[in-house]
Design a protein around this motif. Structure first.
Motif, PDB file in Angstrom:
ATOM      1  N   VAL A  66       0.867  -1.177   0.000  1.00 18.13           N
ATOM      2  CA  VAL A  66       0.000   0.000   0.000  1.00 18.13           C
ATOM      3  C   VAL A  66       0.903   1.227   0.000  1.00 18.13           C
ATOM      4  O   VAL A  66       1.640   1.455   0.963  1.00 18.13           O
ATOM      5  CB  VAL A  66      -0.934   0.015   1.235  1.00 18.13           C
ATOM      6  N   GLN A  67       0.881   1.985  -1.085  1.00 16.78           N
ATOM      7  CA  GLN A  67       1.736   3.158  -1.205  1.00 16.78           C
ATOM      8  C   GLN A  67       0.926   4.367  -1.673  1.00 16.78           C
ATOM      9  O   GLN A  67       0.042   4.222  -2.527  1.00 16.78           O
ATOM     10  CB  GLN A  67       2.851   2.915  -2.237  1.00 16.78           C
ATOM     11  N   TYR A  68       1.221   5.541  -1.107  1.00 16.00           N
ATOM     12  CA  TYR A  68       0.596   6.793  -1.560  1.00 16.00           C
ATOM     13  C   TYR A  68      -0.923   6.614  -1.698  1.00 16.00           C
ATOM     14  O   TYR A  68      -1.508   6.863  -2.748  1.00 16.00           O
ATOM     15  CB  TYR A  68       1.216   7.245  -2.882  1.00 16.00           C
ATOM     16  N   SER A  69      -1.525   6.171  -0.606  1.00 19.32           N
ATOM     17  CA  SER A  69      -2.945   5.818  -0.639  1.00 19.32           C
ATOM     18  C   SER A  69      -3.658   6.274   0.622  1.00 19.32           C
ATOM     19  O   SER A  69      -3.034   6.521   1.654  1.00 19.32           O
ATOM     20  CB  SER A  69      -3.108   4.291  -0.780  1.00 19.32           C
ATOM     21  N   ILE A  70      -4.980   6.368   0.525  1.00 17.91           N
ATOM     22  CA  ILE A  70      -5.862   6.496   1.678  1.00 17.91           C
ATOM     23  C   ILE A  70      -6.767   5.276   1.670  1.00 17.91           C
ATOM     24  O   ILE A  70      -7.493   5.039   0.699  1.00 17.91           O
ATOM     25  CB  ILE A  70      -6.700   7.783   1.625  1.00 17.91           C
TER      26      ILE A  70
END
Length: 404
Positions: free
Chosen positions: A343-347
């Protein structure tokens, strides 16, 4: 009859928050989680109490149930008071024949009777979608010193962002010379924060006049404030120099959460002199396993971390399994990120499951075309299947199947 109060606050919390997409599909924008253990509305409510304002009307409309449940009787913010306290004000609770709030000014107009119960000298108007710490009593003192009819909180924004805001041209004495509403070529970088103090008797007359005008949009920024300025009322700008962020978009919500991890940002949530209160869930201490790697992150109670977490904010009861990787992300309560998932650069919203090997979001460096990059968002209760991929900029509000 309620006891007379010098100043009461009216907190506008009814907006749909459409720019937050699936995060506000089932909850009002002020109820969106923030910073590991808070919700956005905690900030204006805490500011009120810390400023000595103990009567707050919260005007709700869109998807109000979660927000109403969260506020409850106001006890976490010391607003469970017999005289004053916090009051939920929805349009359907008003007199027979009223309608949905048509605009910010109309929402206050519909609640004139509530305000008159306290016979205030001044009314403070607040928005429910800003992250900041502010002493409203200092703004009220400034309002009185200038014998103002209306005082607008102002913050200087970068010139390259100024066209996104309502701007003010201010005279040397602090009085407001002109307004510009989101101009293409700004002449000022002094932005309105959407925080107003009015003399109540003056505001009341303008609200009634505005309601009678069929051509009005019934909005403070577009209608009431320009009408007061055109009539020559005493209007002043109050300079604010602290941290302030409008978190009405995915990017700004993501940025503001990660600002908490930046030591250079002036938003100290550990300041005993100005606490931000919340209705936090009761959870056991977080657990960090032998294989866990955590760097520059906020990990809230109840989390179980066996994987890698870097520059991220994890809310209560999040589980990151061995071999999972979370980076530059906001992960809301109850989410499970299984072994090997990235999970990267996520909300990632509440109670979501990211199955083994799934990929959510990418870093900008991995993109062939940077215009295709953006924060990925996964909605509440969604399952991202085994080895499935969620591309940058995506908004996912239904389950995505994976490999069996």
């Amino acid at each position: 009859m309620a006891r007379k109060q010098e100043c009461i606050a009216m907190l506008l919390a009814g907006g749909q928050g459409s720019r937050l997409g699936i995060l506000t599909k089932n909850i009002a924008k002020p109820a969106v989680p923030y910073g590991g253990k808070y919700r956005i509305i905690d900030f204006p409510l805490s500011n009120c109490v810390n400023s000595g304002i103990y009567t707050v009307g919260v005007l709700t409309q869109y998807q109000p149930l979660a927000l109403n449940d969260y506020i409850g009787n106001g006890q976490p913010w010391d607003l469970d008071r017999a005289d004053g306290g916090v009051h939920i004000l929805s349009p359907y609770q008003q007199i027979k024949g009223t309608e949905w709030y048509k605009g910010t000014a109309n929402s206050i107009y519909q609640n004139i009777k509530f305000i008159e119960r306290y016979d205030p000298e001044y009314v403070l108007i607040l928005s429910g979608d800003h992250i900041y710490k502010m002493d409203y009593s200092k703004m009220l003192d400034y309002h009185k010193e200038n014998n103002a009819d209306c005082t607008i909180a102002m913050i200087e924004v970068p010139w390259e962002e100024a066209s996104r805001f309502g701007l003010m041209l201010v005279n040397d004495d602090g009085s407001i010379a002109e307004f510009e509403e989101k101009p293409k070529n700004p002449r000022s970088n002094k932005a309105s924060m959407g925080i107003y103090i009015f003399n109540w008797k003056k505001l009341r007359s303008y609200l009634i006049e505005d309601e009678a005008n069929e051509n009005s949009g019934n909005d403070f920024g577009h209608d009431v404030i320009p009408a007061m300025h055109a009539a020559g009322e005493r209007m002043f700008a109050y300079q604010f120099d602290g941290y302030w962020k409008d978190v009405g978009t995915i990017d700004s919500l993501w940025d503001s959460n990660l600002d908490l991890l930046n030591p250079k940002v002036d938003l100290d949530l550990d300041d005993d002199s100005w606490k931000i209160y919340s209705r936090s869930p009761v959870a056991p201490p977080h657990y960090v396993g032998a294989n866990a790697v955590i760097e520059n992150s906020m990990i809230t109670e109840g989390c179980e971390i066996d994987g890698s977490v870097d520059f991220s904010v994890l809310f209560a009861n999040v589980k990151v399994e061995k071999g999972a990787n979370v980076k530059y992300s906001i992960v809301m309560p109850g989410t499970v990120i299984k072994s090997g998932a990235s999970v990267q650069y996520s909300i990632v919203a509440e109670n979501t499951v990211i199955e083994e090997g799934a990929t959510v979001g990418k870093s900008p460096e991995e993109m062939k075309n940077i215009e295709d990059w953006g924060v990925a968002v996964v909605g509440s209760g969604v399952t991202i299947g085994k080895n499935a991929e969620v591309a940058p900029k995506s908004m996912i509000d239904t389950d995505i199947g994976g490999e069996n």
